[in-house]
Every structure is written in C-alpha cells, then in structure tokens.
Write a protein that holds these residues in place. Structure first.
Motif, mmCIF file in Angstrom:
data_model
loop_
_atom_site.group_PDB
_atom_site.id
_atom_site.type_symbol
_atom_site.label_atom_id
_atom_site.label_comp_id
_atom_site.label_asym_id
_atom_site.label_seq_id
_atom_site.Cartn_x
_atom_site.Cartn_y
_atom_site.Cartn_z
ATOM 1 N N PRO A 178 35.609 35.334 28.803
ATOM 2 C CA PRO A 178 34.283 34.748 29.075
ATOM 3 C C PRO A 178 34.272 33.231 28.987
ATOM 4 O O PRO A 178 33.367 32.579 29.532
ATOM 5 C CB PRO A 178 33.395 35.373 27.991
ATOM 6 C CG PRO A 178 34.340 35.692 26.868
ATOM 7 C CD PRO A 178 35.643 36.062 27.517
ATOM 8 N N ALA A 179 35.250 32.642 28.306
ATOM 9 C CA ALA A 179 35.263 31.191 28.133
ATOM 10 C C ALA A 179 35.786 30.455 29.361
ATOM 11 O O ALA A 179 35.492 29.265 29.541
ATOM 12 C CB ALA A 179 36.104 30.816 26.916
ATOM 13 N N VAL A 180 36.559 31.138 30.205
ATOM 14 C CA VAL A 180 37.158 30.501 31.375
ATOM 15 C C VAL A 180 36.875 31.356 32.612
ATOM 16 O O VAL A 180 37.466 32.433 32.764
ATOM 17 C CB VAL A 180 38.685 30.331 31.199
ATOM 18 C CG1 VAL A 180 39.277 29.610 32.406
ATOM 19 C CG2 VAL A 180 39.000 29.560 29.926
ATOM 20 N N PRO A 181 35.996 30.924 33.498
ATOM 21 C CA PRO A 181 35.703 31.695 34.722
ATOM 22 C C PRO A 181 36.817 31.532 35.757
ATOM 23 O O PRO A 181 36.675 30.814 36.751
ATOM 24 C CB PRO A 181 34.385 31.084 35.193
ATOM 25 C CG PRO A 181 34.434 29.672 34.707
ATOM 26 C CD PRO A 181 35.185 29.704 33.402
ATOM 27 N N MET A 182 37.938 32.209 35.509
ATOM 28 C CA MET A 182 39.123 31.991 36.334
ATOM 29 C C MET A 182 38.909 32.414 37.777
ATOM 30 O O MET A 182 39.291 31.703 38.714
ATOM 31 C CB MET A 182 40.307 32.759 35.730
ATOM 32 C CG MET A 182 41.657 32.355 36.312
ATOM 33 S SD MET A 182 42.047 30.636 35.864
ATOM 34 C CE MET A 182 43.486 30.345 36.875
ATOM 35 N N LEU A 183 38.300 33.577 37.991
ATOM 36 C CA LEU A 183 38.103 34.054 39.357
ATOM 37 C C LEU A 183 37.181 33.118 40.125
ATOM 38 O O LEU A 183 37.457 32.766 41.280
ATOM 39 C CB LEU A 183 37.527 35.473 39.343
ATOM 40 C CG LEU A 183 37.282 36.110 40.714
ATOM 41 C CD1 LEU A 183 38.577 36.189 41.506
ATOM 42 C CD2 LEU A 183 36.656 37.498 40.557
ATOM 43 N N ARG A 184 36.093 32.690 39.496
ATOM 44 C CA ARG A 184 35.165 31.763 40.160
ATOM 45 C C ARG A 184 35.854 30.438 40.456
ATOM 46 O O ARG A 184 35.648 29.834 41.522
ATOM 47 C CB ARG A 184 33.944 31.535 39.253
ATOM 48 C CG ARG A 184 32.882 30.597 39.834
ATOM 49 C CD ARG A 184 32.303 31.168 41.111
ATOM 50 N NE ARG A 184 31.293 30.296 41.677
ATOM 51 C CZ ARG A 184 29.985 30.400 41.407
ATOM 52 N NH1 ARG A 184 29.558 31.344 40.565
ATOM 53 N NH2 ARG A 184 29.123 29.598 41.972
ATOM 54 N N SER A 185 36.698 29.978 39.554
ATOM 55 C CA SER A 185 37.409 28.722 39.762
ATOM 56 C C SER A 185 38.384 28.827 40.929
ATOM 57 O O SER A 185 38.521 27.882 41.728
ATOM 58 C CB SER A 185 38.151 28.324 38.484
ATOM 59 O OG SER A 185 37.264 28.157 37.400
ATOM 60 N N LEU A 186 39.067 29.964 41.047
ATOM 61 C CA LEU A 186 39.987 30.160 42.169
ATOM 62 C C LEU A 186 39.237 30.163 43.500
ATOM 63 O O LEU A 186 39.692 29.576 44.479
ATOM 64 C CB LEU A 186 40.747 31.477 41.986
ATOM 65 C CG LEU A 186 41.847 31.500 40.921
ATOM 66 C CD1 LEU A 186 42.311 32.928 40.669
ATOM 67 C CD2 LEU A 186 43.025 30.637 41.347
#
Length: 282
Positions: free
Chosen positions: A70-78
């Motif tokens: 939850p601390a790092v929105p990896m999918l959204r960032s990609l």
C-alpha cells in the motif's frame, strides 16, 4: 602454405573475438542477474555473509507483495510511466520531425538563424531552465498531473537537430518526383520522406522512449501526489523509507527495466542505424 597460415590466423582471430565478446556479454548481464537473484530471494539470503549463486528458494511471492504494497503504488506508477513515455515519444517524433524537415527543406530567410538558436539551447544547462519551467507549469495548475509531466517534453532540441541533419542527406530525387506530381511539402513529408525513413525514426523514438522512462528529477518535483508518480519515483521511495525491503527493491528494479530491455532487444538494429546515419558516432 601462405593461405593455410592466413586461414589459421583468421580462425584464431575469430576465436579471440568471440571470447572477448562472450566475456563482455557476461559483464553486461551481471547486473540483471543480481537484480533477479536478489529480487527472488529472502532478506536472509540477500544479507547473508556467505554468497550463493542462487537463492535457497525462489520467492515468487515477492512480485505479488510488491504490487500489493500500500505504500508504493507500483502498478499505477508503471502505467503512468508508460503513458508519459509513449505520448512524449510520439510528440517528439511528430513535432521535432516536422521542425527538422522544415529547417532542412523549406527555404525561408531565417532558417539558419532558427536552427542556430535551437542548437544554442543545447548549451544551456537543464538546471537553468528548471525553475522557470516549474513556475510555468505551476501557474497553469498542472502540478501532480500527467499534463505537467508530458507537455514540457513534447519538443526536444537535440531530436530536431538530428532530424534536420538526416533530412539534409535525404535523396532529393524522391522529393522532386513528388513535387512533379503536385505534392506540397506536407504531403511529401508524410507520403515520401516518412515511409523511407522508418529506421531513423525508430532509432530516435527508441532513444526518446528510454530517456522519458528513466526521467527522475522533473517527475520528482512536479508529481508529489502518489497518483501521478512514475516508476522511477516509486523506486526511490524504497531507498528513502525508514526500513528498506531489499527483496521488493530489487524485484521492482527488475520489473522497471523490463520494458526497456525488451525494446532494446527488438529495436537495437534501429538504434545502431540511427547513430550511423546521424553522424553522432564521429
């Protein structure tokens, strides 16, 4: 006898070249191996004082843990990075391509002056224009938006320079044939020049995509909101956190470079061709 000696020397030279290339390839692949090895390892395997070539057990769950963090929105960032890189690449190819063709082929009085002005902007350090660009984007209300991340990079002076140099050497016979058929500059560019310049355009597009994907400083300042983070900003959060999850950091880095590796594998021929045709290898 001389032919036999020459043949033996050629074989020895080929063996040496393949050995050197093989060693170079191993050094090139070493960082990717470390990313995958550590990304699929436990914290204990990564920090263990005894080195193992492969982890004791492959932790495929690290990938799901990364995307569920939850601390790092990896999918959204990609997704954000992909949208920004694709749109900026298309914008640079269209805008800089048209500008380069106009400077190379359309005769007007101040063509050289405009070209020299564009080249002069390459001499200005990015730090000098960083603050004015931020003030402009902020005044437009584009902070923490994809527009603020995309629009400033839609035109690149260096790409315009490369396009202009390339179009200067483009065969005029093809363009003259189009002009005899009554085709204007706009039609000549899209119907004649672009289809015959796919290699060079692909090279510029690849380089632009890689540069946009790897951009860090501008997204760091202009996108403080998590919803507008790029993948490079998401990666940096692993290093600035109070506790560092090493396995997630390594697997995130491996996933972040995967699109670039795939692009380079399939388009490396275009990159080499673009460098050769532009003359920047000199």
């Amino acid at each position: 006898m001389a032919n036999i000696q020459r043949s033996g020397a050629d074989k020895a030279g080929s063996v040496i070249r393949y050995v050197v290339l093989g060693v170079g390839a191993l050094f090139f692949l070493l960082p990717f191996y470390l990313l995958l090895r550590n990304g699929l390892s436990t914290e204990a395997d990564i920090t263990s004082p005894t080195w193992k070539l492969f982890p004791s057990s492959l932790q495929w769950s690290n990938i799901t843990d990364l995307f569920n963090d939850p601390a790092v929105p990896m999918l959204r960032s990609l997704v954000n990075s992909l949208v920004i890189a694709v749109v900026q690449t298309i914008g640079v190819l269209v805008i800089s391509g048209l500008a380069g063709y106009g400077l190379a082929r359309i005769p007007f009085r101040y063509a050289n002056a405009v070209f020299y002005f564009i080249v002069a902007t390459l001499l200005i350090p990015a730090a000098v224009t960083f603050v004015p660009s931020f003030v402009l984007v902020s005044s437009l209300g584009w902070v923490s938006t994809l527009r603020g991340l995309i629009v400033p990079g839609l035109f690149q002076a260096f790409a315009t320079f490369l396009f202009r140099q390339y179009f200067l050497n483009f065969p005029r016979e093809l363009e003259e044939a189009a002009e005899l058929d009554g085709t204007a500059y706009w039609g000549t560019f899209w119907r004649i020049v672009v289809p015959n310049s796919k290699g060079f355009i692909a090279a510029i597009g690849t380089i632009t995509f890689i540069g946009s994907w790897n951009a860090f400083l501008w997204p760091l300042v202009i996108a403080p909101d998590q919803n507008s983070w790029t993948v490079q900003i998401a990666l940096s959060t692993f290093l600035t956190a109070q506790t560092i999850n090493l396995s997630e950091l390594f697997i995130a880095a491996a996933i972040a470079i995967l699109p670039l590796v795939i692009m380079f594998i399939f388009l490396q021929r275009w990159i080499v061709e673009g460098v050769e045709r532009s003359g920047i290898s000199e």
